[in-house]
Motif scaffolding. Structure first.
Motif, PDB file in Angstrom:
ATOM      1  N   LEU A 150       2.073  63.107  49.455  1.00  0.00           N
ATOM      2  CA  LEU A 150       1.153  63.967  50.003  1.00  0.00           C
ATOM      3  C   LEU A 150       0.150  63.022  50.704  1.00  0.00           C
ATOM      4  O   LEU A 150      -1.184  62.835  50.949  1.00  0.00           O
ATOM      5  N   LYS A 151      -0.480  64.384  52.330  1.00  0.00           N
ATOM      6  CA  LYS A 151      -1.102  63.625  53.112  1.00  0.00           C
ATOM      7  C   LYS A 151      -2.201  64.959  53.220  1.00  0.00           C
ATOM      8  O   LYS A 151      -3.428  64.157  52.996  1.00  0.00           O
ATOM      9  N   ASP A 152      -2.457  65.984  52.551  1.00  0.00           N
ATOM     10  CA  ASP A 152      -3.201  66.685  52.369  1.00  0.00           C
ATOM     11  C   ASP A 152      -2.522  67.631  51.080  1.00  0.00           C
ATOM     12  O   ASP A 152      -1.284  68.168  51.191  1.00  0.00           O
ATOM     13  N   HIS A 153      -3.744  68.975  51.409  1.00  0.00           N
ATOM     14  CA  HIS A 153      -2.581  69.689  50.017  1.00  0.00           C
ATOM     15  C   HIS A 153      -4.083  71.023  49.531  1.00  0.00           C
ATOM     16  O   HIS A 153      -5.581  70.821  50.007  1.00  0.00           O
ATOM     17  N   LYS A 154      -4.345  72.022  49.374  1.00  0.00           N
ATOM     18  CA  LYS A 154      -5.208  72.751  49.078  1.00  0.00           C
ATOM     19  C   LYS A 154      -6.004  72.975  48.012  1.00  0.00           C
ATOM     20  O   LYS A 154      -6.852  73.700  48.433  1.00  0.00           O
ATOM     21  N   LEU A 155      -5.557  71.977  47.154  1.00  0.00           N
ATOM     22  CA  LEU A 155      -6.569  71.292  45.697  1.00  0.00           C
ATOM     23  C   LEU A 155      -7.339  70.391  46.174  1.00  0.00           C
ATOM     24  O   LEU A 155      -8.510  69.800  45.685  1.00  0.00           O
ATOM     25  N   ASN A 161       4.243  63.359  37.013  1.00  0.00           N
ATOM     26  CA  ASN A 161       4.477  65.059  37.752  1.00  0.00           C
ATOM     27  C   ASN A 161       5.444  64.640  38.940  1.00  0.00           C
ATOM     28  O   ASN A 161       4.827  65.314  40.141  1.00  0.00           O
ATOM     29  N   ARG A 162       5.890  63.807  39.395  1.00  0.00           N
ATOM     30  CA  ARG A 162       6.160  63.571  40.911  1.00  0.00           C
ATOM     31  C   ARG A 162       6.552  64.663  41.489  1.00  0.00           C
ATOM     32  O   ARG A 162       6.860  64.323  42.893  1.00  0.00           O
ATOM     33  N   ASN A 163       7.949  65.069  40.478  1.00  0.00           N
ATOM     34  CA  ASN A 163       8.350  65.764  41.459  1.00  0.00           C
ATOM     35  C   ASN A 163       7.907  67.887  41.732  1.00  0.00           C
ATOM     36  O   ASN A 163       8.228  68.222  42.079  1.00  0.00           O
ATOM     37  N   SER A 164       6.525  67.884  41.055  1.00  0.00           N
ATOM     38  CA  SER A 164       5.529  69.065  41.362  1.00  0.00           C
ATOM     39  C   SER A 164       4.107  68.306  41.744  1.00  0.00           C
ATOM     40  O   SER A 164       3.412  67.541  40.850  1.00  0.00           O
ATOM     41  N   PRO A 165       4.495  68.055  43.294  1.00  0.00           N
ATOM     42  CA  PRO A 165       3.326  67.543  43.668  1.00  0.00           C
ATOM     43  C   PRO A 165       1.527  68.147  43.318  1.00  0.00           C
ATOM     44  O   PRO A 165       0.826  67.574  41.830  1.00  0.00           O
ATOM     45  N   SER A 166       2.173  70.144  43.340  1.00  0.00           N
ATOM     46  CA  SER A 166       1.092  70.604  43.087  1.00  0.00           C
ATOM     47  C   SER A 166       0.402  70.711  41.504  1.00  0.00           C
ATOM     48  O   SER A 166      -0.758  70.669  40.878  1.00  0.00           O
TER      49      SER A 166
END
Ligand SMILES: Nc1ncnc2c1ncn2[C@@H]1O[C@H](COP(=O)(O)OP(=O)(O)OP(=O)(O)O)[C@@H](O)[C@H]1O
Ligand SMILES: [Mg+2]
Length: 479
Positions: free
Chosen positions: A359-364, A390-395
């Protein structure tokens, strides 16, 4: 027509012409052709002598010199500029190797002399001007030896040595070894890139300083202290350091050392070009859970008893904190560089999110940043584990990090900064970097829990300001 006689116009035309001429020279490679022809012409006025380095000797055994010259030539930058160089994939991912082609000619410079190598079938032929031969040939071959040995050294598999409990006259020595395959590199560790670069250049300048240390009458060693809470990357950093230097690691378990002379023996039985590690030194010193005395450790740190003082060694000690450690242990000379490993901040978190979750950026991210600014923190190990799980779901990974920061991590960042404020150690003089001592990383801020809110503000400032390591060990903005 009078414009043709205008000096400004003539000047303009001259400029345009010179510019176009330069473009033609550079773009068409005409300049290289001219240089090449000139060299051929120049060569007509020199007498050359040829030396052949055959691949096999008369009993068809491999000639070691051939291997050394081959390794050396393939490492020259002129291989890249030479025609017909072969390209191969290497062992590491994305690695491209350059290899000489049969009949390829490659040029080298040594002590101002031009030397040519021709790669014939099963022979490497050295071509040198007769006028240069007496002056240059011997030192040049010596130079090839040294460089190719260094390159071979870099390629060899590293080893990890651990000390075992000694049995009197144990002839096998006290060390047992296994292959060292830890994948950690400076790139995989989340810490300020400025600190990483300083460590790398510190190591490089140390390696080049053999004569300097010798002239000063000092043992050629460099000692690092890595200190910080558990799970902040100290052990990973040691592995990265060994991989960077291509050095073996000698990991000393002080609980298995029977007395001071046993510790001396371990040092004597270590080899040059190695990283000697004592982890959790503060714990051994405070709990007195080792049979080694403080003076035994101080002598060991001075490294006086290495088999040869002209052989380089890097020593690394780790501690959770250096508050209660005897100043004699920390004094410059015994510890040359102090590196602080803090709990995770938002910058380190982003590095981890990038490497663990891609992830370079994310809304969280803004929410995570806010929590860090409020003083919460966890160790990179704790955050890394949540991301791996939780590597399969970044959120989901980010949500679990947020949850953990809000519950387990509350106040740990503030605690960390408070702890740092009391950490002491030898204060460094600016300009000592290089051969002197240094404190790399953020340290020395003054904060108390009541200032937790303010801390968020300080931290934003500090992450901008403390890009450089602080030789004085003080962060001005922290008080
Ligand atoms: N700064 C970091 N960057 C990337 N990964 C990290 C970092 N810190 C810790 N980790 C990860 O967390 C795990 C534990 O790290 P490590 O063993 O290096 O911590 P440590 O500081 O030596 O802890 P301890 O003091 O308990 O020995 C490793 O798997 C490592 O990959
Ligand atoms: Mg560790």
């Amino acid at each position: 027509m009078t414009i043709l006689y205008n000096p400004f116009f003539l000047l303009f035309i001259t400029f345009v012409f010179l510019f176009l001429f330069r473009v033609v020279l550079i773009k068409t490679g005409l300049i290289f052709t001219v240089k090449k022809k000139w060299r051929l012409f120049e060569d007509c006025f020199h007498v050359y002598q040829l030396f052949k380095v055959p691949k096999f000797n008369e009993s068809m055994q491999r000639n070691q010199l051939y291997h050394k010259v081959f390794v050396y030539l393939n490492s020259l930058t002129s291989v890249e500029d030479s025609d017909f160089t072969n390209l191969f994939t290497g062992k590491k991912p994305n690695e491209i190797l350059l290899r000489l082609d049969p009949n390829q000619i490659i040029e080298d410079d040594f002590l101002g002399a031009k030397i040519l190598w021709i790669n014939e079938d099963n022979n490497l032929v050295l071509k040198i001007r007769k006028a240069d031969k007496r002056r240059v040939l011997r030192p040049y071959l010596q130079h090839i030896h040294t460089i190719s040995d260094d390159l071979d050294e870099k390629k060899r598999d590293l080893k990890l040595y651990v000390n075992v409990v000694g049995h009197g006259d144990d002839h096998k020595g006290r060390w047992r070894c296994v292959p060292f395959t830890h994948p950690s590199t400076f790139e995989t560790i989340a810490m300020e890139s400025d600190v990483k670069n300083k460590v790398k250049s510190d190591l490089e300048s140390f390696l080049k300083a053999k004569q300097y240390y010798h002239r000063l009458g000092r043992v050629w060693k460099r000692s690092y202290l890595l200190y910080g809470p558990s799970g902040t990357g100290k052990s990973s950093f040691i592995a990265a350091l060994a991989n960077f230097l291509s050095y073996d690691v000698y990991d000393i378990d002080l609980s298995k050392v029977s007395d001071d002379s046993d510790l001396k023996l371990l040092l004597l039985q270590s080899t040059a070009k190695s990283v000697i590690v004592i982890e959790d030194l503060d714990r051994y010193l405070s709990e007195k859970s080792t049979a080694v005395s403080l003076s035994g450790i101080l002598n060991f740190m001075d490294g006086m008893l290495t088999s040869s003082c002209s052989e380089e060694r890097v020593m690394v000690f780790t501690m959770n904190g250096k508050d209660h450690v005897d100043q004699a242990v920390l004094r410059p000379g015994r510890i040359d560089v102090h590196i602080h490993f803090p709990l995770c901040d938002f910058t380190a978190f982003k590095t981890l999110a990038n490497s663990y979750l891609g992830l370079k950026d994310h809304k969280l991210f803004p929410q995570v940043e806010e929590i860090f600014q409020n003083g919460s923190s966890l160790s990179p190990a704790e955050i890394g584990e949540l991301m791996i799980a939780n590597r399969n779901s970044p959120s989901r990974a980010l949500k679990s990090v947020i949850h953990a920061l809000q519950t387990d991590g509350d106040g740990r960042g503030a605690l960390n900064i408070g702890r740092r404020s009391t950490e002491n150690g030898p204060r460094k003089l600016s300009g000592e970097m290089g051969e002197g001592s240094g404190v790399f990383g953020k340290e020395g801020a003054n904060a108390v829990k009541e200032f937790k809110k303010l801390y968020g503000l300080l931290r934003v400032k500090s992450s901008r300001k403390s890009q450089s390591f602080d030789l004085n060990g003080d962060r001005k903005e922290g008080g």
